[in-house]
Design a protein around this motif. Structure first.
Motif, PDB file in Angstrom:
ATOM      1  N   TYR A 153       0.536  -1.710  -0.401  1.00  0.00           N
ATOM      2  CA  TYR A 153       0.020   0.080   0.298  1.00  0.00           C
ATOM      3  C   TYR A 153       0.784   1.071  -0.017  1.00  0.00           C
ATOM      4  O   TYR A 153       1.035   2.451  -0.593  1.00  0.00           O
ATOM      5  CB  TYR A 153      -0.783   0.258   1.067  1.00  0.00           C
TER       6      TYR A 153
ATOM      7  N   LEU B  54      -0.724  10.004   4.489  1.00  0.00           N
ATOM      8  CA  LEU B  54      -1.840   8.913   4.841  1.00  0.00           C
ATOM      9  C   LEU B  54      -3.561  10.152   4.764  1.00  0.00           C
ATOM     10  O   LEU B  54      -4.812   9.811   5.345  1.00  0.00           O
ATOM     11  CB  LEU B  54      -2.375   8.059   5.443  1.00  0.00           C
TER      12      LEU B  54
ATOM     13  N   SER C 252      -6.939   6.830   1.802  1.00  0.00           N
ATOM     14  CA  SER C 252      -6.327   6.383   2.740  1.00  0.00           C
ATOM     15  C   SER C 252      -7.030   6.351   4.420  1.00  0.00           C
ATOM     16  O   SER C 252      -5.908   5.957   5.627  1.00  0.00           O
ATOM     17  CB  SER C 252      -5.274   6.969   3.095  1.00  0.00           C
TER      18      SER C 252
ATOM     19  N   GLY D 277      -5.770  -2.211   0.512  1.00  0.00           N
ATOM     20  CA  GLY D 277      -6.103  -1.200   1.763  1.00  0.00           C
ATOM     21  C   GLY D 277      -6.513  -2.513   3.255  1.00  0.00           C
ATOM     22  O   GLY D 277      -6.417  -1.753   4.257  1.00  0.00           O
TER      23      GLY D 277
END
Length: 262
Positions: free
Chosen positions: A163, A170, A175, A204
């Motif tokens: 990822y 993020l 995210s 994810g």
């Protein structure tokens, strides 16, 4: 006689009024002169020394005063020391210091003695991304990647997996589930102590590596976090004590209303 007294009374009254206002006027002029002089001296005063204060919630400093001074005074020409304060751009210094990503905020101020002080607040990392081909990076509660410190390695949650191959932080919407899980782990003393690493797949999906036990936890996407944590606690409280800590190598809570132990 009466006329003289009346004349004297009329003559003295204006004089008394004038005298009444003389000293306040003189005092006001003197005070204004002092303030103007002090302001002029203050305005043209030179920087005698630079102090650096660093604050943060870390056990030790991520950045050092010497690192900050090297940014502020990279050479004699650019150093604020010895320069009049009216020639020093405090905002420019603050922006330059904040280019160091470990610094959360910076404020520069001065005092009457000629000392310039730089107040630093550094970030408190919540996790550390482990890269195979590039330098690792700490992660903040807002999802910023801030690099690592050369002076202190805080004990934080480790992050790895495909990822992180192509992302710079993020902070994007996609995210958010990963960041939400990181924050949820860090605010709970039990999970902060028990979960040491998150392996995040390209899509994810998350696998947890615990501190105690030979198993991994298939968490799935970083959603329904509270519900999944309840299932994991049930696994630790009721299943493992009955079956033994080395019985299972994998437990999955990714599916609703299910705990799958393998």
């Amino acid at each position: 006689m009466l006329e003289n007294n009346i004349f004297n009374s009329i003559t003295l009254n204006p004089l008394r009024k004038i005298k009444k206002w003389i000293w306040p006027t003189v005092l006001t002029v003197v005070l204004l002169s002092i303030v103007i002089y002090a302001e002029n001296v203050h305005h043209h005063q030179k920087c005698k020394n630079i102090n650096v204060n660093i604050e943060g919630a870390n056990e030790s400093q991520l950045v050092t005063p010497d690192e900050i001074l090297a940014i502020v005074s990279p050479n004699v020409v650019d150093s604020p020391e010895g320069k009049p304060f009216d020639k020093i751009d405090f905002k420019k210094i603050e922006k330059r210091v904040c280019l160091n990503k470990l610094v959360k905020s910076c404020q520069v101020h001065r005092d009457l003695s000629g000392e310039m002080t730089i107040d630093i607040v550094e970030h408190t990392p919540l996790a550390r991304v482990l890269y195979n081909k590039s330098s690792d990076s700490y992660v903040t509660e807002k999802g910023d990647f801030i690099g690592i410190s050369q002076h202190f390695t805080p004990r934080v949650l480790l992050l790895s997996g495909r990822y992180f191959d192509k992302i710079q932080d993020l902070k994007e919407v996609k995210s958010k589930p990963v960041l939400d899980l990181i924050n949820a782990i860090n605010v709970d003393p039990f999970w902060k102590a028990q979960i040491t690493q998150l392996i995040v797949e390209k899509d994810g999906g998350i696998t947890m590596v615990p501190e105690i036990g030979n198993h991994v936890i298939e968490f799935g996407m970083g959603i329904d976090i509270e519900s999944k944590f309840k299932k994991i606690k049930f696994f630790y409280k009721d299943i493992l004590p009955a079956k033994g800590w080395d019985t299972y190598h994998k437990v999955s809570v990714k599916y609703r209303n299910q705990i799958i132990c393998e």
